[in-house]
Design an enzyme around this catalytic site. Sequence first.
Site, PDB file in Angstrom:
ATOM      1  N   ASP A 135      87.790 -94.886  70.666  1.00  0.00           N
ATOM      2  CA  ASP A 135      86.519 -94.596  70.024  1.00  0.00           C
ATOM      3  C   ASP A 135      85.359 -95.217  70.808  1.00  0.00           C
ATOM      4  N   CYS A 189      99.281 -77.401  57.339  1.00  0.00           N
ATOM      5  CA  CYS A 189      98.402 -77.386  56.166  1.00  0.00           C
ATOM      6  C   CYS A 189      98.781 -76.272  55.198  1.00  0.00           C
ATOM      7  N   CYS A 199      85.885 -82.797  48.887  1.00  0.00           N
ATOM      8  CA  CYS A 199      84.819 -83.478  49.633  1.00  0.00           C
ATOM      9  C   CYS A 199      83.541 -83.560  48.781  1.00  0.00           C
ATOM     10  N   CYS A 242      84.283 -93.070  54.089  1.00  0.00           N
ATOM     11  CA  CYS A 242      84.788 -92.322  52.939  1.00  0.00           C
ATOM     12  C   CYS A 242      86.211 -91.906  53.255  1.00  0.00           C
ATOM     13  N   CYS A 249      95.098 -85.775  50.554  1.00  0.00           N
ATOM     14  CA  CYS A 249      95.987 -84.978  51.397  1.00  0.00           C
ATOM     15  C   CYS A 249      97.456 -85.275  51.071  1.00  0.00           C
TER      16      CYS A 249
HETATM   17  C1  B12 Z   1      81.538 -88.428  65.758  1.00  0.00           C
HETATM   18  C2  B12 Z   1      82.713 -88.948  64.946  1.00  0.00           C
HETATM   19  C3  B12 Z   1      82.591 -88.929  63.570  1.00  0.00           C
HETATM   20  C4  B12 Z   1      81.429 -88.246  62.856  1.00  0.00           C
HETATM   21  C5  B12 Z   1      81.646 -86.716  62.890  1.00  0.00           C
HETATM   22  C6  B12 Z   1      83.016 -86.295  62.355  1.00  0.00           C
HETATM   23  C7  B12 Z   1      83.703 -85.197  63.149  1.00  0.00           C
HETATM   24  N1  B12 Z   1      84.667 -84.575  62.493  1.00  0.00           N
HETATM   25  O1  B12 Z   1      83.407 -84.929  64.291  1.00  0.00           O
HETATM   26  C8  B12 Z   1      81.496 -88.913  61.447  1.00  0.00           C
HETATM   27  C9  B12 Z   1      80.596 -90.130  61.452  1.00  0.00           C
HETATM   28  C10 B12 Z   1      81.094 -88.015  60.289  1.00  0.00           C
HETATM   29  C11 B12 Z   1      82.949 -89.356  61.416  1.00  0.00           C
HETATM   30  C12 B12 Z   1      83.673 -89.565  60.248  1.00  0.00           C
HETATM   31  C13 B12 Z   1      84.998 -89.983  60.210  1.00  0.00           C
HETATM   32  N2  B12 Z   1      85.738 -90.402  61.272  1.00  0.00           N
HETATM   33 CO1  B12 Z   1      85.186 -90.225  63.110  1.00  0.00          CO
HETATM   34  N3  B12 Z   1      84.832 -90.028  64.936  1.00  0.00           N
HETATM   35  C14 B12 Z   1      83.867 -89.473  65.585  1.00  0.00           C
HETATM   36  C15 B12 Z   1      84.138 -89.517  67.095  1.00  0.00           C
HETATM   37  C16 B12 Z   1      83.301 -90.639  67.711  1.00  0.00           C
HETATM   38  C17 B12 Z   1      83.887 -88.206  67.831  1.00  0.00           C
HETATM   39  C18 B12 Z   1      84.503 -86.972  67.149  1.00  0.00           C
HETATM   40  C19 B12 Z   1      84.037 -85.707  67.811  1.00  0.00           C
HETATM   41  O2  B12 Z   1      84.193 -85.553  69.007  1.00  0.00           O
HETATM   42  N4  B12 Z   1      83.409 -84.823  67.043  1.00  0.00           N
HETATM   43  C20 B12 Z   1      82.853 -83.596  67.573  1.00  0.00           C
HETATM   44  C21 B12 Z   1      83.503 -82.439  66.910  1.00  0.00           C
HETATM   45  C22 B12 Z   1      82.997 -81.130  67.482  1.00  0.00           C
HETATM   46  O3  B12 Z   1      84.848 -82.597  67.246  1.00  0.00           O
HETATM   47  P1  B12 Z   1      86.035 -82.330  66.255  1.00  0.00           P
HETATM   48  O4  B12 Z   1      85.814 -82.815  64.874  1.00  0.00           O
HETATM   49  O5  B12 Z   1      87.258 -82.787  66.942  1.00  0.00           O
HETATM   50  O6  B12 Z   1      85.846 -80.787  66.203  1.00  0.00           O
HETATM   51  C23 B12 Z   1      86.762 -79.888  66.608  1.00  0.00           C
HETATM   52  C24 B12 Z   1      86.900 -78.881  65.466  1.00  0.00           C
HETATM   53  O7  B12 Z   1      85.693 -78.831  64.747  1.00  0.00           O
HETATM   54  C25 B12 Z   1      87.208 -77.652  66.250  1.00  0.00           C
HETATM   55  N5  B12 Z   1      86.421 -76.503  65.850  1.00  0.00           N
HETATM   56  C26 B12 Z   1      85.099 -76.309  65.869  1.00  0.00           C
HETATM   57  N6  B12 Z   1      84.796 -75.074  65.505  1.00  0.00           N
HETATM   58  C27 B12 Z   1      85.961 -74.480  65.254  1.00  0.00           C
HETATM   59  C28 B12 Z   1      86.211 -73.208  64.840  1.00  0.00           C
HETATM   60  C29 B12 Z   1      87.532 -72.859  64.644  1.00  0.00           C
HETATM   61  C30 B12 Z   1      87.782 -71.467  64.230  1.00  0.00           C
HETATM   62  C31 B12 Z   1      88.583 -73.789  64.853  1.00  0.00           C
HETATM   63  C32 B12 Z   1      89.993 -73.427  64.610  1.00  0.00           C
HETATM   64  C33 B12 Z   1      88.301 -75.078  65.286  1.00  0.00           C
HETATM   65  C34 B12 Z   1      86.994 -75.389  65.469  1.00  0.00           C
HETATM   66  O8  B12 Z   1      86.907 -77.854  67.625  1.00  0.00           O
HETATM   67  C35 B12 Z   1      86.208 -79.056  67.772  1.00  0.00           C
HETATM   68  C36 B12 Z   1      86.409 -79.637  69.147  1.00  0.00           C
HETATM   69  O9  B12 Z   1      87.771 -79.984  69.365  1.00  0.00           O
HETATM   70  C37 B12 Z   1      85.681 -89.841  67.117  1.00  0.00           C
HETATM   71  C38 B12 Z   1      86.139 -90.701  68.291  1.00  0.00           C
HETATM   72  C39 B12 Z   1      86.295 -89.851  69.543  1.00  0.00           C
HETATM   73  N7  B12 Z   1      85.747 -90.308  70.634  1.00  0.00           N
HETATM   74  O10 B12 Z   1      86.906 -88.805  69.503  1.00  0.00           O
HETATM   75  C40 B12 Z   1      85.921 -90.533  65.747  1.00  0.00           C
HETATM   76  C41 B12 Z   1      87.214 -90.200  65.020  1.00  0.00           C
HETATM   77  C42 B12 Z   1      87.410 -88.704  65.050  1.00  0.00           C
HETATM   78  N8  B12 Z   1      86.927 -90.599  63.647  1.00  0.00           N
HETATM   79  C43 B12 Z   1      87.928 -91.078  63.015  1.00  0.00           C
HETATM   80  C44 B12 Z   1      87.915 -91.449  61.653  1.00  0.00           C
HETATM   81  C45 B12 Z   1      89.071 -92.318  61.155  1.00  0.00           C
HETATM   82  C46 B12 Z   1      86.878 -91.020  60.812  1.00  0.00           C
HETATM   83  C47 B12 Z   1      86.819 -91.148  59.280  1.00  0.00           C
HETATM   84  C48 B12 Z   1      88.149 -90.923  58.568  1.00  0.00           C
HETATM   85  C49 B12 Z   1      86.238 -92.548  58.943  1.00  0.00           C
HETATM   86  C50 B12 Z   1      86.014 -92.816  57.469  1.00  0.00           C
HETATM   87  N9  B12 Z   1      87.036 -93.143  56.703  1.00  0.00           N
HETATM   88  O11 B12 Z   1      84.899 -92.746  57.009  1.00  0.00           O
HETATM   89  C51 B12 Z   1      85.789 -90.038  58.925  1.00  0.00           C
HETATM   90  C52 B12 Z   1      86.482 -88.680  58.704  1.00  0.00           C
HETATM   91  C53 B12 Z   1      85.545 -87.521  58.566  1.00  0.00           C
HETATM   92  C54 B12 Z   1      86.244 -86.199  58.845  1.00  0.00           C
HETATM   93  N10 B12 Z   1      86.822 -85.582  57.831  1.00  0.00           N
HETATM   94  O12 B12 Z   1      86.249 -85.758  60.008  1.00  0.00           O
HETATM   95  C55 B12 Z   1      89.171 -91.143  63.888  1.00  0.00           C
HETATM   96  C56 B12 Z   1      90.143 -90.010  63.501  1.00  0.00           C
HETATM   97  C57 B12 Z   1      91.590 -90.444  63.349  1.00  0.00           C
HETATM   98  C58 B12 Z   1      92.489 -89.283  62.972  1.00  0.00           C
HETATM   99  N11 B12 Z   1      93.658 -89.574  62.444  1.00  0.00           N
HETATM  100  O13 B12 Z   1      92.156 -88.132  63.134  1.00  0.00           O
HETATM  101  C59 B12 Z   1      88.527 -91.006  65.344  1.00  0.00           C
HETATM  102  C60 B12 Z   1      89.397 -90.283  66.352  1.00  0.00           C
HETATM  103  C61 B12 Z   1      88.232 -92.451  65.818  1.00  0.00           C
HETATM  104  C62 B12 Z   1      89.487 -93.162  66.325  1.00  0.00           C
HETATM  105  N12 B12 Z   1      89.551 -93.494  67.601  1.00  0.00           N
HETATM  106  O14 B12 Z   1      90.440 -93.394  65.617  1.00  0.00           O
HETATM  107  N13 B12 Z   1      83.478 -89.475  62.670  1.00  0.00           N
HETATM  108  S1  SF4 Z   2      94.529 -81.816  52.105  1.00  0.00           S
HETATM  109 FE1  SF4 Z   2      95.756 -82.189  53.958  1.00  0.00          FE
HETATM  110  S2  SF4 Z   2      97.354 -80.582  53.946  1.00  0.00           S
HETATM  111 FE2  SF4 Z   2      95.749 -79.982  52.495  1.00  0.00          FE
HETATM  112  S3  SF4 Z   2      94.411 -78.655  53.716  1.00  0.00           S
HETATM  113 FE3  SF4 Z   2      93.540 -80.716  53.774  1.00  0.00          FE
HETATM  114  S4  SF4 Z   2      94.369 -81.620  55.619  1.00  0.00           S
HETATM  115 FE4  SF4 Z   2      95.645 -79.829  55.182  1.00  0.00          FE
HETATM  116  S1  SF4 Z   3      85.076 -88.342  54.870  1.00  0.00           S
HETATM  117 FE1  SF4 Z   3      84.364 -87.885  52.777  1.00  0.00          FE
HETATM  118  S2  SF4 Z   3      82.363 -86.906  53.025  1.00  0.00           S
HETATM  119 FE2  SF4 Z   3      83.362 -86.894  55.035  1.00  0.00          FE
HETATM  120  S3  SF4 Z   3      84.409 -84.904  55.156  1.00  0.00           S
HETATM  121 FE3  SF4 Z   3      85.919 -86.351  54.306  1.00  0.00          FE
HETATM  122  S4  SF4 Z   3      85.666 -86.213  52.074  1.00  0.00           S
HETATM  123 FE4  SF4 Z   3      83.868 -85.274  53.001  1.00  0.00          FE
END
Ligand code: B12
Ligand code: SF4
Ligand code: SF4
Length: 313
Positions: A135, A189, A199, A242, A249
Site C-alpha cells: 500500500d 460470488c 453498503c 468501514c 460477505c
Molecule cells: C485507493 C484505495 C482505496 C480507496 C478507493 C477504493 C477502491 N476500491 O479503489 C478507498 C479509500 C475508498 C479505499 C477503501 C478501502 N480499502 Co483500499 N486501497 C486503495 C489503494 C491505495 C488503491 C486501490 C486502487 O488502485 N483503486 C483504483 C481502482 C480503479 O482500482 P480497483 O478498485 O482495483 O478497480 C478495479 C475494478 O474497479 C475494475 N473495474 C473497473 N471498471 C470495471 C468494469 C468492469 C465491467 C469490471 C469487471 C471491472 C471493472 O478494474 C479496476 C482496475 O483493476 C489500495 C492499495 C494499492 N496500492 O493497490 C488499497 C487497498 C485496495 N485497500 C484495501 C482495504 C483493506 C480497504 C478497505 C477494506 C479499508 C476499510 N476497512 O475501510 C476499504 C474497502 C473499500 C472497497 N469496498 O473497496 C486493501 C484491499 C485488501 C483486499 N483483500 O482486497 C488494499 C489492497 C491495501 C492493502 N495493501 O492491503 N481504498
Molecule cells: S457479499 Fe461477498 S460473495 Fe456476496 S457478492 Fe459481495 S463479495 Fe461476492
Molecule cells: S467500505 Fe463501507 S462504504 Fe465503502 S464500499 Fe464497503 S460498505 Fe460501502
Amino acid sequence: MSLNSADISRANLVKDEAYRLGFDFCGISKAEFLEEEAPHLEKWLLQNKHGKMAYMANYFDMRLDPRKLVDGAKSVISLLYNYFPDQRQTDPDAPKISKYAYGTDYHFVIKEKLKELLFCLQEKIGEVNGRAFVDSAPVLEKAWAKKSGLGWIGKNANLITRKQGSFFFIAELIVDVDLSPDGPIEDYCGTCTRCIDACPTDAIIQPQVVDGSKCISYFTIELKGEIPDSEKGKFDDWVFGCDVCQDVCPWNRFSKAHNEISFQPKAELMNMQRKDWEEISREVFNKIFASSAVRRTGFEGLKRNIDFIRQTS
Ligand code: B12
Ligand code: SF4
Ligand code: SF4
C-alpha cells in the site's frame, strides 16, 4: 510459455520462505502490462471516482506496468497477510473503527517481513534485485493478487480467498528474476449481492467497482476538510474506515483469527465506551493510537468523524 525447472524451484523456494515468515498466501505473476485493467482504471479516474485522492491520478503508466517501477522486473510476488482479529470493541454503541486498524500500523509490520523475504531470496538465489511494496506505491495490488491466483475480486471490489475470506492485507515484491507464475482462479460470488445491498453510502456502483469518493473509508480517512452534509445519517457509526461490505460477505465466515502479536489491539481501545470517544483528548489519542494506522486521519480528523456521526445519530 515454456516453464523451466529452475523457475519452478525458485518459485517454490519463494513460497516456502514466505510461509516461514508468516505470510498466509503467496502467488506469482509475470511482470507485464496490465492490459485488462488499463481501460477500467482510466475510466475510473476520468469519472473522478478517486475524489480528492489526487495521488491516484499520478503515475498512471507505472501503476499499470511494474517494469516501469522496478528496473528489469520479471516477476511480481503477491503476498497476503491476515488481520482478522479475535476481539471486538466491547461497547456496541461506541463509534466503530475498521478491524485492519486495531493494532500496529500494517505498513511497518509487513514492510519488515517483505525486506526479510527479499534478503532470504538474495541469500538463497543469488543476485536478486527487487523492491517491496505494501500500500505504498502506484501498484494495482488487487489486480496482481488476482493474477497470481490468490483469490478473485468480489463484487465489493476486495480480493477474496476461498479458504479464509478477505480480511487480508496485500503486499508484493517485484523482482528481476523469472519465477514460474500461478494462474488466476474463478469468481465465486455467484448470484450473491449482499455487499452491494448493505453498503451504507451506495458506493458499490456496479459489481467490482467502488466509487472511491462515496466510500465511508474515503470520507473518514482520506478526505481532508469537511464531510459533505449529503452523507449525514449514513455512516452507521463508522469513524475510521468501514467493514460493512466485508462483514456481510458469506466468504468471511471462513475467516480465522490472525496470530500477529503486533496486530493485537490495546485493551483500552477495545474497551472505550461511546462517552470516551466523544471526550477523547489529544493526549489519549496519542497514547492509544501511538503506532496505529488511525494516525493517518490524525486527532483532528478522528474528532471531525466522531462529531459528524454525533450530529446525525
Ligand atoms: C485507493 C484505495 C482505496 C480507496 C478507493 C477504493 C477502491 N476500491 O479503489 C478507498 C479509500 C475508498 C479505499 C477503501 C478501502 N480499502 Co483500499 N486501497 C486503495 C489503494 C491505495 C488503491 C486501490 C486502487 O488502485 N483503486 C483504483 C481502482 C480503479 O482500482 P480497483 O478498485 O482495483 O478497480 C478495479 C475494478 O474497479 C475494475 N473495474 C473497473 N471498471 C470495471 C468494469 C468492469 C465491467 C469490471 C469487471 C471491472 C471493472 O478494474 C479496476 C482496475 O483493476 C489500495 C492499495 C494499492 N496500492 O493497490 C488499497 C487497498 C485496495 N485497500 C484495501 C482495504 C483493506 C480497504 C478497505 C477494506 C479499508 C476499510 N476497512 O475501510 C476499504 C474497502 C473499500 C472497497 N469496498 O473497496 C486493501 C484491499 C485488501 C483486499 N483483500 O482486497 C488494499 C489492497 C491495501 C492493502 N495493501 O492491503 N481504498
Ligand atoms: S457479499 Fe461477498 S460473495 Fe456476496 S457478492 Fe459481495 S463479495 Fe461476492
Ligand atoms: S467500505 Fe463501507 S462504504 Fe465503502 S464500499 Fe464497503 S460498505 Fe460501502
